[in-house]
Write an enzyme that holds these catalytic residues in place. Structure first.
Site, PDB file in Angstrom:
ATOM      1  N   ARG A 113       0.825  -1.206   0.000  1.00  0.00           N
ATOM      2  CA  ARG A 113       0.000   0.000   0.000  1.00  0.00           C
ATOM      3  C   ARG A 113       0.870   1.272   0.000  1.00  0.00           C
ATOM      4  NH1 ARG A 113      -0.490   4.690   2.601  1.00  0.00           N
ATOM      5  NH2 ARG A 113      -0.067   3.637   4.599  1.00  0.00           N
ATOM      6  N   ASP A 114       1.512   1.556   1.118  1.00  0.00           N
ATOM      7  CA  ASP A 114       2.284   2.797   1.209  1.00  0.00           C
ATOM      8  C   ASP A 114       3.441   2.767   0.215  1.00  0.00           C
ATOM      9  OD1 ASP A 114       2.998   5.277   2.136  1.00  0.00           O
ATOM     10  OD2 ASP A 114       3.413   4.672   4.187  1.00  0.00           O
ATOM     11  N   HIS A 121       5.328   4.780  12.530  1.00  0.00           N
ATOM     12  CA  HIS A 121       5.332   4.659  11.059  1.00  0.00           C
ATOM     13  C   HIS A 121       6.350   5.686  10.558  1.00  0.00           C
ATOM     14  CE1 HIS A 121       2.966   4.198   7.154  1.00  0.00           C
ATOM     15  NE2 HIS A 121       3.582   5.334   6.941  1.00  0.00           N
ATOM     16  N   HIS A 123       9.068   7.227   7.883  1.00  0.00           N
ATOM     17  CA  HIS A 123       9.624   7.320   6.529  1.00  0.00           C
ATOM     18  C   HIS A 123      11.108   7.666   6.658  1.00  0.00           C
ATOM     19  CE1 HIS A 123       6.087   6.830   3.864  1.00  0.00           C
ATOM     20  NE2 HIS A 123       5.454   7.052   5.003  1.00  0.00           N
ATOM     21  N   CYS A 179       4.902   9.286   0.042  1.00  0.00           N
ATOM     22  CA  CYS A 179       3.513   9.735   0.084  1.00  0.00           C
ATOM     23  C   CYS A 179       3.269  10.685  -1.071  1.00  0.00           C
ATOM     24  CB  CYS A 179       3.200  10.431   1.405  1.00  0.00           C
ATOM     25  SG  CYS A 179       1.518  11.050   1.435  1.00  0.00           S
ATOM     26  N   ASN A 216       9.103   4.192   3.209  1.00  0.00           N
ATOM     27  CA  ASN A 216       9.094   3.810   4.625  1.00  0.00           C
ATOM     28  C   ASN A 216      10.433   3.196   4.993  1.00  0.00           C
ATOM     29  OD1 ASN A 216       6.211   3.195   3.438  1.00  0.00           O
ATOM     30  ND2 ASN A 216       5.929   3.637   5.592  1.00  0.00           N
TER      31      ASN A 216
HETATM   32  P1  HMG Z   1     -13.121  13.989  -2.890  1.00  0.00           P
HETATM   33  O1  HMG Z   1     -12.914  14.431  -4.300  1.00  0.00           O
HETATM   34  O2  HMG Z   1     -13.130  15.040  -1.822  1.00  0.00           O
HETATM   35  O3  HMG Z   1     -14.391  13.064  -2.701  1.00  0.00           O
HETATM   36  O4  HMG Z   1     -11.990  12.934  -2.545  1.00  0.00           O
HETATM   37  P2  HMG Z   1     -15.894  13.243  -3.025  1.00  0.00           P
HETATM   38  O5  HMG Z   1     -16.648  12.579  -1.910  1.00  0.00           O
HETATM   39  O6  HMG Z   1     -16.222  14.679  -3.374  1.00  0.00           O
HETATM   40  O7  HMG Z   1     -16.040  12.371  -4.366  1.00  0.00           O
HETATM   41  C1  HMG Z   1     -15.366  12.690  -5.567  1.00  0.00           C
HETATM   42  C2  HMG Z   1     -15.243  11.452  -6.414  1.00  0.00           C
HETATM   43  O8  HMG Z   1     -14.450  10.475  -5.755  1.00  0.00           O
HETATM   44  C3  HMG Z   1     -16.591  10.799  -6.700  1.00  0.00           C
HETATM   45  O9  HMG Z   1     -16.474  10.148  -7.971  1.00  0.00           O
HETATM   46  C4  HMG Z   1     -16.654   9.737  -5.635  1.00  0.00           C
HETATM   47  O10 HMG Z   1     -17.495   8.659  -5.968  1.00  0.00           O
HETATM   48  C5  HMG Z   1     -15.213   9.287  -5.577  1.00  0.00           C
HETATM   49  P3  HMG Z   1     -16.974  10.868  -9.336  1.00  0.00           P
HETATM   50  O11 HMG Z   1     -18.416  11.136  -9.077  1.00  0.00           O
HETATM   51  O12 HMG Z   1     -16.140  12.126  -9.490  1.00  0.00           O
HETATM   52  O13 HMG Z   1     -16.688   9.835 -10.377  1.00  0.00           O
HETATM   53  N1  HMG Z   1     -14.861   8.672  -4.284  1.00  0.00           N
HETATM   54  C6  HMG Z   1     -14.260   7.483  -4.183  1.00  0.00           C
HETATM   55  N2  HMG Z   1     -13.824   6.596  -5.101  1.00  0.00           N
HETATM   56  C7  HMG Z   1     -13.249   5.468  -4.641  1.00  0.00           C
HETATM   57  N3  HMG Z   1     -13.063   5.200  -3.323  1.00  0.00           N
HETATM   58  C8  HMG Z   1     -13.484   6.063  -2.392  1.00  0.00           C
HETATM   59  C9  HMG Z   1     -14.105   7.261  -2.809  1.00  0.00           C
HETATM   60  N4  HMG Z   1     -14.624   8.308  -2.131  1.00  0.00           N
HETATM   61  C10 HMG Z   1     -15.083   9.171  -3.049  1.00  0.00           C
HETATM   62  N5  HMG Z   1     -13.280   5.776  -1.098  1.00  0.00           N
HETATM   63  C11 HMG Z   1     -11.004  11.099  -1.332  1.00  0.00           C
HETATM   64  C12 HMG Z   1     -11.905  12.328  -1.260  1.00  0.00           C
HETATM   65  C13 HMG Z   1     -10.637  10.699   0.090  1.00  0.00           C
HETATM   66  C14 HMG Z   1     -11.739   9.976  -2.029  1.00  0.00           C
HETATM   67  C15 HMG Z   1      -9.736  11.480  -2.140  1.00  0.00           C
HETATM   68  O14 HMG Z   1      -9.191  12.619  -1.585  1.00  0.00           O
HETATM   69  C16 HMG Z   1      -8.704  10.405  -2.200  1.00  0.00           C
HETATM   70  O15 HMG Z   1      -8.916   9.318  -2.731  1.00  0.00           O
HETATM   71  N6  HMG Z   1      -7.498  10.703  -1.680  1.00  0.00           N
HETATM   72  C17 HMG Z   1      -6.373   9.773  -1.698  1.00  0.00           C
HETATM   73  C18 HMG Z   1      -5.844   9.644  -0.325  1.00  0.00           C
HETATM   74  C19 HMG Z   1      -4.697   8.662  -0.263  1.00  0.00           C
HETATM   75  O16 HMG Z   1      -4.835   7.515  -0.654  1.00  0.00           O
HETATM   76  N7  HMG Z   1      -3.532   9.127   0.248  1.00  0.00           N
HETATM   77  C20 HMG Z   1      -2.415   8.290   0.448  1.00  0.00           C
HETATM   78  C21 HMG Z   1      -2.601   7.381   1.636  1.00  0.00           C
HETATM   79  S1  HMG Z   1      -2.347   8.182   3.216  1.00  0.00           S
HETATM   80  C22 HMG Z   1      -0.637   8.071   3.485  1.00  0.00           C
HETATM   81  O17 HMG Z   1       0.085   7.642   2.617  1.00  0.00           O
HETATM   82  C23 HMG Z   1      -0.097   8.417   4.832  1.00  0.00           C
HETATM   83  C24 HMG Z   1       0.211   7.194   5.722  1.00  0.00           C
HETATM   84  O18 HMG Z   1       1.074   6.299   5.071  1.00  0.00           O
HETATM   85  C25 HMG Z   1       0.823   7.658   7.028  1.00  0.00           C
HETATM   86  C26 HMG Z   1       2.035   8.602   6.843  1.00  0.00           C
HETATM   87  O19 HMG Z   1       3.047   8.194   6.241  1.00  0.00           O
HETATM   88  O20 HMG Z   1       1.911   9.734   7.292  1.00  0.00           O
HETATM   89  C27 HMG Z   1      -1.077   6.450   6.061  1.00  0.00           C
HETATM   90 MG    MG Z   2       3.242   6.483   5.069  1.00  0.00          MG
END
Ligand code: HMG
Ligand code: MG
Length: 296
Positions: free
Chosen positions: A13-14, A205, A207, A238, A247
């Site tokens: 995932r990450d 966690h 990086h 990220c 990571n």
């Molecule tokens: P948004 O645009 O604000 O959402 O995105 P919305 O509710 O307005 O919907 C917009 C569109 O997204 C719609 O589709 C929804 O159906 C769709 P459209 O009508 O345009 O075709 N949608 C989805 N599709 C699939 N799965 C869903 C979903 N929800 C809405 N769950 C959203 C909000 C959260 C979806 C968006 O911002 C997003 O996907 N962001 C990606 C976040 C991400 O994956 N980040 C990386 C992981 S976190 C990380 O790496 C940190 C961590 O490792 C810890 C660290 O290191 O700090 C964990």
């Molecule tokens: Mg991370």
């Protein structure tokens, strides 16, 4: 008796979410099978997020459905909202992770809402998860520095961690998202957390952008933390934190823990096999220093 340290493998995932090459579901499944063979028991396999935002994680629900069946392995999916949760639940996922940050700006860039709004979404996830006996892990990003806001106050981190725990997350992983922390700041952070929460619900966690992940983990071990997230070959980064690299490498973490006398359940030879295969698949050199030395 040797003490166990829980490693949560987040490479699929990450790691993969920020690789240039987007792997097929088949290639991702092979990677996960290798991790299972190496003895990893907690594996975050993908994200149910928007494929427009993170194309590398598209089809994570299909991937989940095709995972090898192992009752002793906890496979999990990242779910930012109810839509993501429903996708995970539909394929039989028994553990999901919600994610927010201690920084408003990062939360906005990452999941397009404020911290408070992220909690509103998590309330729906939590209610559905409780009804279906699905475990929820929580993530807080930017626990030391934010790429947009700079230093984050430990009290702000503790507030968000507590909020996740109080709403029902069984474990909260503290994301040192951009890898700028040094052990002194990590100590201050854990001391602030441990004044309010038990160590057994906390995870680190880290990086490795500035090569500090292993010393930060050593510091965390000294503070009593026994759960760490890592990525095989130090994959990833990220997408919403400019310049952030992968990571801590699982191989490097394994080296530290095994030499300190901790049990991890990992088989070194099989881990190295998995490590070589994923680097070949991604056509890039490993970021693990242990793997580089092992292969030399
Ligand atoms: P948004 O645009 O604000 O959402 O995105 P919305 O509710 O307005 O919907 C917009 C569109 O997204 C719609 O589709 C929804 O159906 C769709 P459209 O009508 O345009 O075709 N949608 C989805 N599709 C699939 N799965 C869903 C979903 N929800 C809405 N769950 C959203 C909000 C959260 C979806 C968006 O911002 C997003 O996907 N962001 C990606 C976040 C991400 O994956 N980040 C990386 C992981 S976190 C990380 O790496 C940190 C961590 O490792 C810890 C660290 O290191 O700090 C964990
Ligand atoms: Mg991370």
């Amino acid at each position: 008796m040797t003490e166990f340290v829980k490693i949560v493998e987040v490479g699929p995932r990450d790691g993969l979410q920020n690789e240039k090459l987007t792997l097929t579901v088949e290639q991702r499944l092979n990677f996960i099978s290798d991790l299972v063979n190496a003895g990893l028991k907690y594996i975050e396999v993908g994200s149910c997020v928007s494929a427009k935002w993170v194309p590398q994680m598209a089809h994570s629900d299909e991937l989940f459905q095709r995972l090898p069946k192992h009752s002793d392995i906890q496979f999990s999916l990242l779910t930012p909202n109810l839509k993501g949760f429903e996708a995970a639940q539909a394929v039989g996922c028994k553990e999901v992770a919600v994610f927010t940050a201690a920084s408003e700006s990062f939360t906005r860039k990452n999941i397009n809402c404020s911290i408070d709004e992220s909690f509103e979404k998590f309330t729906d996830v939590m209610t559905a998860a409780k009804a279906q006996n699905i475990r929820v892990r929580g993530y807080v990003s930017c626990v030391v520095d934010c790429p947009y806001e700079g230093a984050i106050a430990p009290e702000q981190v503790v507030k968000v961690v507590k909020r996740l725990y109080d709403m029902g997350c069984y474990e909260v992983s503290l994301g040192e998202t951009i890898g700028t922390a040094t052990p002194d700041r990590v100590k201050t952070l854990w001391q602030a957390c441990l004044a309010e929460l038990n160590s057994d619900i906390l995870a680190g966690h880290f990086h490795n952008t500035y090569g500090m992940a292993i010393v930060n983990i050593y510091q965390s071990l000294q503070q009593g933390i026994r759960v760490f997230d890592s990525s095989l070959a130090g994959l990833g980064g990220c997408p919403y934190a400019k310049g952030a690299s992968g990571n801590v490498a699982t191989e490097d973490l394994f080296y530290l823990l095994s030499h300190m006398g901790f049990e991890t359940g990992i088989d070194l030879e099989k881990l190295m096999h998995a490590s070589q295969r994923i680097s070949q698949t991604l056509q890039r050199p490993t970021s693990s220093q242990y793997a580089q030395a092992y292969l030399a």
